[in-house]
Design a protein around this motif. Structure first.
Motif, PDB file in Angstrom:
ATOM      1  N   ALA A 107       7.401   6.840   9.532  1.00 21.76           N
ATOM      2  CA  ALA A 107       8.384   5.744   9.522  1.00 21.76           C
ATOM      3  C   ALA A 107       8.366   5.197   8.102  1.00 21.76           C
ATOM      4  CB  ALA A 107       8.022   4.661  10.531  1.00 21.76           C
ATOM      5  N   VAL A 108       9.533   5.075   7.495  1.00 18.25           N
ATOM      6  CA  VAL A 108       9.660   4.654   6.106  1.00 18.25           C
ATOM      7  C   VAL A 108      10.427   3.333   6.055  1.00 18.25           C
ATOM      8  CG1 VAL A 108      10.456   5.300   3.807  1.00 18.25           C
ATOM      9  CG2 VAL A 108       9.710   7.072   5.393  1.00 18.25           C
ATOM     10  N   THR A 144       0.423  -5.086   4.664  1.00 17.16           N
ATOM     11  CA  THR A 144       0.825  -5.379   3.284  1.00 17.16           C
ATOM     12  C   THR A 144       2.344  -5.523   3.193  1.00 17.16           C
ATOM     13  OG1 THR A 144       0.956  -3.051   2.542  1.00 17.16           O
ATOM     14  CG2 THR A 144      -1.178  -4.180   2.339  1.00 17.16           C
ATOM     15  N   GLN A 145       3.074  -4.747   3.976  1.00 14.99           N
ATOM     16  CA  GLN A 145       4.529  -4.878   4.001  1.00 14.99           C
ATOM     17  C   GLN A 145       4.935  -6.247   4.558  1.00 14.99           C
ATOM     18  OE1 GLN A 145       6.538  -1.597   5.891  1.00 14.99           O
ATOM     19  NE2 GLN A 145       5.454  -0.064   4.678  1.00 14.99           N
ATOM     20  N   ALA A 146       4.273  -6.672   5.615  1.00 17.89           N
ATOM     21  CA  ALA A 146       4.584  -7.972   6.221  1.00 17.89           C
ATOM     22  C   ALA A 146       4.317  -9.103   5.234  1.00 17.89           C
ATOM     23  CB  ALA A 146       3.768  -8.174   7.500  1.00 17.89           C
ATOM     24  N   GLN A 147       3.212  -9.042   4.520  1.00 17.79           N
ATOM     25  CA  GLN A 147       2.904 -10.078   3.533  1.00 17.79           C
ATOM     26  C   GLN A 147       3.990 -10.141   2.467  1.00 17.79           C
ATOM     27  OE1 GLN A 147      -0.975  -8.911   2.154  1.00 17.79           O
ATOM     28  NE2 GLN A 147      -1.986  -9.568   4.032  1.00 17.79           N
ATOM     29  N   TRP A 148       4.434  -8.989   2.003  1.00 17.40           N
ATOM     30  CA  TRP A 148       5.485  -8.962   0.984  1.00 17.40           C
ATOM     31  C   TRP A 148       6.792  -9.514   1.550  1.00 17.40           C
ATOM     32  CZ3 TRP A 148      10.276  -6.926   0.003  1.00 17.40           C
ATOM     33  CH2 TRP A 148      10.690  -6.905  -1.327  1.00 17.40           C
ATOM     34  N   LEU A 149       7.148  -9.096   2.743  1.00 16.40           N
ATOM     35  CA  LEU A 149       8.396  -9.561   3.356  1.00 16.40           C
ATOM     36  C   LEU A 149       8.371 -11.063   3.623  1.00 16.40           C
ATOM     37  CD1 LEU A 149       9.016  -6.529   5.703  1.00 16.40           C
ATOM     38  CD2 LEU A 149      10.561  -7.314   3.895  1.00 16.40           C
ATOM     39  N   LEU A 150       7.221 -11.600   3.963  1.00 14.47           N
ATOM     40  CA  LEU A 150       7.117 -13.046   4.179  1.00 14.47           C
ATOM     41  C   LEU A 150       7.268 -13.807   2.856  1.00 14.47           C
ATOM     42  CD1 LEU A 150       4.291 -13.123   6.850  1.00 14.47           C
ATOM     43  CD2 LEU A 150       6.722 -13.634   7.193  1.00 14.47           C
ATOM     44  N   ARG A 151       6.877 -13.190   1.762  1.00 18.77           N
ATOM     45  CA  ARG A 151       7.044 -13.801   0.445  1.00 18.77           C
ATOM     46  C   ARG A 151       8.510 -13.853   0.025  1.00 18.77           C
ATOM     47  NH1 ARG A 151       3.827 -10.465  -3.448  1.00 18.77           N
ATOM     48  NH2 ARG A 151       2.775 -10.041  -1.532  1.00 18.77           N
ATOM     49  N   MET A 200       0.831  -1.209   0.000  1.00 20.19           N
ATOM     50  CA  MET A 200       0.000   0.000   0.000  1.00 20.19           C
ATOM     51  C   MET A 200       0.864   1.257   0.000  1.00 20.19           C
ATOM     52  SD  MET A 200      -3.044  -0.966   2.715  1.00 20.19           S
ATOM     53  CE  MET A 200      -3.693   0.694   2.771  1.00 20.19           C
ATOM     54  N   SER A 201       1.914   1.229   0.810  1.00 19.99           N
ATOM     55  CA  SER A 201       2.824   2.360   0.925  1.00 19.99           C
ATOM     56  C   SER A 201       4.078   1.886   1.643  1.00 19.99           C
ATOM     57  CB  SER A 201       2.166   3.492   1.726  1.00 19.99           C
ATOM     58  OG  SER A 201       3.062   4.564   1.917  1.00 19.99           O
ATOM     59  N   ASP A 202       5.175   2.603   1.431  1.00 20.65           N
ATOM     60  CA  ASP A 202       6.386   2.300   2.197  1.00 20.65           C
ATOM     61  C   ASP A 202       6.460   3.163   3.446  1.00 20.65           C
ATOM     62  OD1 ASP A 202       6.919   4.752   1.012  1.00 20.65           O
ATOM     63  OD2 ASP A 202       8.906   4.193   0.275  1.00 20.65           O
ATOM     64  N   ARG A 261      -1.429   0.295  10.525  1.00 21.77           N
ATOM     65  CA  ARG A 261      -1.431  -1.164  10.647  1.00 21.77           C
ATOM     66  C   ARG A 261      -1.782  -1.830   9.316  1.00 21.77           C
ATOM     67  NH1 ARG A 261      -3.793   0.371  15.492  1.00 21.77           N
ATOM     68  NH2 ARG A 261      -5.865  -0.216  14.761  1.00 21.77           N
ATOM     69  N   ALA A 262      -2.715  -1.264   8.585  1.00 21.07           N
ATOM     70  CA  ALA A 262      -3.086  -1.820   7.272  1.00 21.07           C
ATOM     71  C   ALA A 262      -1.899  -1.751   6.303  1.00 21.07           C
ATOM     72  CB  ALA A 262      -4.284  -1.071   6.700  1.00 21.07           C
ATOM     73  N   ILE A 263      -1.185  -0.653   6.314  1.00 22.57           N
ATOM     74  CA  ILE A 263       0.004  -0.512   5.460  1.00 22.57           C
ATOM     75  C   ILE A 263       1.060  -1.532   5.864  1.00 22.57           C
ATOM     76  CG2 ILE A 263       1.956   1.015   4.946  1.00 22.57           C
ATOM     77  CD1 ILE A 263      -0.103   3.362   5.062  1.00 22.57           C
ATOM     78  N   LEU A 264       1.321  -1.637   7.152  1.00 18.08           N
ATOM     79  CA  LEU A 264       2.330  -2.586   7.632  1.00 18.08           C
ATOM     80  C   LEU A 264       1.921  -4.037   7.372  1.00 18.08           C
ATOM     81  CD1 LEU A 264       3.416  -0.765  10.887  1.00 18.08           C
ATOM     82  CD2 LEU A 264       4.784  -1.067   8.813  1.00 18.08           C
TER      83      LEU A 264
END
Length: 168
Positions: free
Chosen positions: A162-163, A83-90, A60-62, A78-81
């Motif tokens: 936080a970026v 999506t970040q967590a899902q990407w990082l787990l991939r 969603m955003s960095d 939390r919603a942005i993080l």
């Protein structure tokens, strides 16, 4: 006779094994950009899965933003993080740095500490979602790297953030 018997057994074994082979499934395309291929971003450039460009395109955003003098994560952050967590787990080999930033108000020391709390709030959230904490480093820039240079509420709101930066 021994030669004929062993030849017969070998032939029988090969026939039995031939009957056990499975036909491979038809080629099914992968789920998209995550299948390891380089994809066109629409402008003629390519984006490699697991890269910083892929991260920015996929989440969603960095950046997550914070209220004045706060480091707690609201629902949008939390919603942005998530999506970040899902990407990082991939992409489990990718490491990130989370930068904590503040607006210009407050002392340099205070803002460095607040930026650190903001970066760590994001890190702890990602870790709670399954991202290994060892993959995440944090740094606080306090008020030293503003995005917006004006001294008004709209600018200050952009600078309280936080970026997440992909580093590998």
């Amino acid at each position: 006779m021994a030669r004929t018997k062993s030849g017969f057994l070998l032939a029988a074994a090969l026939i039995a094994l031939a009957g056990c082979t499975k036909t491979p499934p038809p080629d099914v395309p992968g789920p998209g950009p995550d299948n390891g291929t380089v994809v066109d971003n629409g402008g003629g450039d390519t984006i490699r899965p697991g890269s910083a460009e892929d991260f920015k395109r996929s989440v969603m955003s960095d950046t997550v933003h914070f209220a004045y003098d706060q480091y707690d994560l609201d629902a949008q952050a939390r919603a942005i993080l998530d999506t970040q967590a899902q990407w990082l787990l991939r992409y489990p080999s990718v490491r990130v740095t989370i930068e904590g930033h503040c607006d210009e108000r407050g002392t340099r020391e205070y803002n460095l500490a607040l930026g650190d709390r903001r970066a760590n709030a994001a890190k702890n959230y990602l870790a709670a979602r399954g991202v290994a904490p060892g993959r995440i480093t944090t740094i606080s820039y306090g008020k030293e790297r503003p995005l917006a240079l004006s001294s008004d509420e709209a600018s200050w709101a952009q600078n309280r953030r936080a970026v997440t930066i992909v580093i590998s």
